[in-house]
Scaffold this motif. Structure first.
Motif, PDB file in Angstrom:
ATOM      1  N   GLN A 100      74.116  40.503  50.361  1.00 46.34           N
ATOM      2  CA  GLN A 100      73.362  41.727  50.614  1.00 46.34           C
ATOM      3  C   GLN A 100      73.732  42.810  49.594  1.00 46.34           C
ATOM      4  O   GLN A 100      74.909  43.144  49.437  1.00 46.34           O
ATOM      5  N   LYS A 101      72.733  43.322  48.899  1.00 50.02           N
ATOM      6  CA  LYS A 101      72.971  44.334  47.872  1.00 50.02           C
ATOM      7  C   LYS A 101      72.210  45.633  48.121  1.00 50.02           C
ATOM      8  O   LYS A 101      72.475  46.639  47.461  1.00 50.02           O
ATOM      9  N   ASN A 102      71.265  45.612  49.040  1.00 49.18           N
ATOM     10  CA  ASN A 102      70.437  46.792  49.302  1.00 49.18           C
ATOM     11  C   ASN A 102      70.872  47.514  50.573  1.00 49.18           C
ATOM     12  O   ASN A 102      71.269  46.887  51.551  1.00 49.18           O
ATOM     13  N   THR A 103      70.781  48.835  50.519  1.00 48.51           N
ATOM     14  CA  THR A 103      70.838  49.624  51.739  1.00 48.51           C
ATOM     15  C   THR A 103      69.402  49.777  52.228  1.00 48.51           C
ATOM     16  O   THR A 103      68.509  50.111  51.451  1.00 48.51           O
ATOM     17  N   HIS A 104      69.171  49.508  53.509  1.00 49.34           N
ATOM     18  CA  HIS A 104      67.821  49.582  54.062  1.00 49.34           C
ATOM     19  C   HIS A 104      67.629  50.934  54.745  1.00 49.34           C
ATOM     20  O   HIS A 104      68.370  51.290  55.665  1.00 49.34           O
ATOM     21  N   LEU A 105      66.644  51.685  54.271  1.00 48.82           N
ATOM     22  CA  LEU A 105      66.353  53.012  54.790  1.00 48.82           C
ATOM     23  C   LEU A 105      65.375  52.875  55.952  1.00 48.82           C
ATOM     24  O   LEU A 105      64.333  52.231  55.820  1.00 48.82           O
ATOM     25  N   ILE A 106      65.718  53.504  57.074  1.00 48.97           N
ATOM     26  CA  ILE A 106      64.974  53.265  58.304  1.00 48.97           C
ATOM     27  C   ILE A 106      64.918  54.531  59.141  1.00 48.97           C
ATOM     28  O   ILE A 106      65.851  55.342  59.121  1.00 48.97           O
ATOM     29  N   HIS A 107      63.831  54.707  59.863  1.00 48.86           N
ATOM     30  CA  HIS A 107      63.720  55.830  60.800  1.00 48.86           C
ATOM     31  C   HIS A 107      64.580  55.511  62.023  1.00 48.86           C
ATOM     32  O   HIS A 107      64.617  54.374  62.503  1.00 48.86           O
ATOM     33  N   ARG A 108      65.281  56.518  62.523  1.00 42.57           N
ATOM     34  CA  ARG A 108      66.163  56.303  63.673  1.00 42.57           C
ATOM     35  C   ARG A 108      65.415  55.683  64.854  1.00 42.57           C
ATOM     36  O   ARG A 108      65.942  54.808  65.550  1.00 42.57           O
ATOM     37  N   GLY A 109      64.216  56.168  65.106  1.00 37.92           N
ATOM     38  CA  GLY A 109      63.433  55.636  66.219  1.00 37.92           C
ATOM     39  C   GLY A 109      63.085  54.175  66.025  1.00 37.92           C
ATOM     40  O   GLY A 109      63.173  53.363  66.964  1.00 37.92           O
ATOM     41  N   ASP A 110      62.667  53.804  64.804  1.00 36.81           N
ATOM     42  CA  ASP A 110      62.346  52.403  64.517  1.00 36.81           C
ATOM     43  C   ASP A 110      63.577  51.519  64.662  1.00 36.81           C
ATOM     44  O   ASP A 110      63.491  50.367  65.111  1.00 36.81           O
ATOM     45  N   PHE A 111      64.725  52.067  64.271  1.00 44.08           N
ATOM     46  CA  PHE A 111      65.955  51.279  64.329  1.00 44.08           C
ATOM     47  C   PHE A 111      66.342  50.962  65.771  1.00 44.08           C
ATOM     48  O   PHE A 111      66.609  49.803  66.116  1.00 44.08           O
ATOM     49  N   ILE A 112      66.362  51.972  66.626  1.00 44.07           N
ATOM     50  CA  ILE A 112      66.757  51.709  68.007  1.00 44.07           C
ATOM     51  C   ILE A 112      65.715  50.835  68.706  1.00 44.07           C
ATOM     52  O   ILE A 112      66.055  49.968  69.514  1.00 44.07           O
ATOM     53  N   ASP A 113      64.425  51.026  68.376  1.00 41.20           N
ATOM     54  CA  ASP A 113      63.385  50.171  68.960  1.00 41.20           C
ATOM     55  C   ASP A 113      63.600  48.712  68.559  1.00 41.20           C
ATOM     56  O   ASP A 113      63.447  47.801  69.385  1.00 41.20           O
ATOM     57  N   ALA A 114      63.946  48.495  67.277  1.00 42.67           N
ATOM     58  CA  ALA A 114      64.163  47.131  66.807  1.00 42.67           C
ATOM     59  C   ALA A 114      65.390  46.504  67.473  1.00 42.67           C
ATOM     60  O   ALA A 114      65.365  45.340  67.880  1.00 42.67           O
ATOM     61  N   LEU A 115      66.464  47.283  67.584  1.00 44.56           N
ATOM     62  CA  LEU A 115      67.692  46.759  68.198  1.00 44.56           C
ATOM     63  C   LEU A 115      67.470  46.406  69.668  1.00 44.56           C
ATOM     64  O   LEU A 115      67.824  45.314  70.124  1.00 44.56           O
ATOM     65  N   VAL A 116      66.894  47.336  70.409  1.00 46.10           N
ATOM     66  CA  VAL A 116      66.665  47.085  71.830  1.00 46.10           C
ATOM     67  C   VAL A 116      65.634  45.971  72.014  1.00 46.10           C
ATOM     68  O   VAL A 116      65.716  45.173  72.951  1.00 46.10           O
ATOM     69  N   GLY A 117      64.678  45.896  71.080  1.00 37.68           N
ATOM     70  CA  GLY A 117      63.621  44.894  71.183  1.00 37.68           C
ATOM     71  C   GLY A 117      64.096  43.461  71.055  1.00 37.68           C
ATOM     72  O   GLY A 117      63.400  42.540  71.495  1.00 37.68           O
ATOM     73  N   VAL A 118      65.283  43.242  70.463  1.00 33.67           N
ATOM     74  CA  VAL A 118      65.793  41.874  70.335  1.00 33.67           C
ATOM     75  C   VAL A 118      66.728  41.501  71.485  1.00 33.67           C
ATOM     76  O   VAL A 118      67.243  40.382  71.526  1.00 33.67           O
ATOM     77  N   LEU A 119      66.928  42.412  72.436  1.00 34.21           N
ATOM     78  CA  LEU A 119      67.763  42.098  73.593  1.00 34.21           C
ATOM     79  C   LEU A 119      66.927  41.395  74.668  1.00 34.21           C
ATOM     80  O   LEU A 119      65.743  41.685  74.814  1.00 34.21           O
ATOM     81  N   PRO A 120      67.527  40.505  75.413  1.00 34.52           N
ATOM     82  CA  PRO A 120      66.792  39.818  76.484  1.00 34.52           C
ATOM     83  C   PRO A 120      66.235  40.811  77.498  1.00 34.52           C
ATOM     84  O   PRO A 120      66.859  41.841  77.791  1.00 34.52           O
TER      85      PRO A 120
END
Length: 375
Positions: A100-120
């Motif tokens: 991994q060589k890149n830092t991924h720039l992300i909106h805080r809302g999109d990030f938490i949605d993505a994290l919670v979205g992968v939980l059962p």
């Protein structure tokens, strides 16, 4: 720990922010019974953009959720620091981690949605505000304000800078005001006056003010953040457009123009706080992660990244240690020296002459002026 022991482990996580959601994903991969208790009745994240470092992205790859994060973020090749009037100070690539060589720039809302979205489904229980926690040695008991009581083999306190878990079991020290105020907004790239032409983070510094332009080009937007010196310690102050304009007086005219064009109803304004280092993060059955353990100022962009790495190291420790107690000790021994240093450096009110300390972890050869780096 043995696979059979891990599968019998009950884990209660307090808080469904970055730290809690990341810990939930990582710990669930052990086969443990994981439940997350969140005080809010809905999960939403205000604010603007953040950068997920290569080390965090590598953890997401390990957990099988890299694509879920990458799909809602923009990969950045480098960061740049400039004066208030757009003269270069420093430019460098992000510290690589494995492939991994890149830092991924992300909106805080999109990030938490993505994290919670992968939980059962059903793992996160909303509307559970922690009232008390009791450490019983081999287990811990939680009582919530809605009357729910829970007992678990391991409780993970991921409840942020104002952590109830930390205050009741580990430290009653209050958050510390930094003497700064942050103004954050997300705007369309078209309103950035030509300052955003790629996917790389830029910071402009001068007279006690730092301006961050963090592209979110996958959204056709940019996160525009101003951090300025301010003696008012109000957590959520009311400010005017004139207040904001005063913070960027003397900056590049395009930064002034962006500020002048902001819709104040969409600007998030907060006093900037952190906490002093906490001496002990764990007991036999309770442990702190993320801001609950080591809330830090945002100048290094390491808050969310530190929470993610906490989750990874805690999970590794449980997998390899002989007991929960041993695992928690291993976790603190590995993570606390790192976050203590990040907390210390993040408190530096860095100027043009102090940029070599801005991003800990950079390879030493990279800490040189742009002209030398490009020679």
């Amino acid at each position: 720990m043995q696979s059979s022991d891990l599968k019998n482990l009950t884990i209660a996580i307090v808080g469904a922010g970055y730290a809690g959601a990341a810990a939930a994903k990582a710990l669930s991969l052990l086969g443990a019974h994981v439940t997350v208790y969140e005080q809010a009745t809905e999960i939403r994240e205000v604010g603007a953009g953040i950068g997920l470092r290569p080390s965090s992205m590598e953890r997401f790859r390990e957990w099988g959720i890299f694509d879920a994060i990458a799909n809602v973020s923009s990969p950045s090749d480098y960061f740049e620091i400039l004066t208030a009037t757009d003269d270069p100070i420093m430019k460098d690539t992000w510290p690589a981690h494995g492939d991994q060589k890149n830092t991924h720039l992300i909106h805080r809302g999109d990030f938490i949605d993505a994290l919670v979205g992968v939980l059962p489904e059903g793992m996160v229980k909303l509307g559970h505000k922690l009232e008390t926690i009791e450490d019983r040695g081999d287990k811990a008991a939680l009582t919530f304000t809605n009357g729910t009581t829970v007992e678990a083999d391991l409780v993970v306190g991921a409840d942020g800078i104002k952590s109830v878990v930390r205050r009741q079991l580990f430290s009653d020290q209050e958050p510390v005001f930094s003497g700064e105020r942050a103004y954050r907004a997300v705007i369309d790239i078209a309103d950035a006056h030509g300052m955003v032409t790629d996917d790389n983070l830029r910071m402009y510094i001068g007279k006690g003010t730092k301006v961050y332009l963090l592209p979110l080009r996958h959204r056709n937007q940019v996160s525009f953040d101003i951090t300025a010196l301010c003696p008012d310690s109000n957590w959520a102050p009311q400010v005017s457009k004139e207040d904001m304009l005063a913070t960027v007086d003397g900056f590049d005219e395009r930064i002034v123009a962006i500020t002048a064009g902001l819709d104040m109803d969409k600007v998030n304004v907060r006093g900037v706080y952190d906490i002093d280092p906490v001496e002990t993060w764990h007991s036999d059955s309770v442990v702190l992660v993320g801001d609950a353990a080591h809330s830090m100022l945002h100048h290094q962009g390491q808050g969310a990244n530190s929470a993610i790495l906490d989750a990874g190291v805690l999970t590794d420790a449980l997998r390899h240690a002989g007991s929960v107690k041993e695992a928690l000790a291993r976790y603190q021994a590995e993570r606390k020296p790192v976050t203590d240093e990040l907390q210390r450096i993040s408190r530096q009110g860095w100027t043009e002459d102090e940029v070599s300390d801005v991003f800990p972890g950079q390879k030493p050869a990279s800490q040189q002026p742009v002209a030398e780096a490009q020679a």
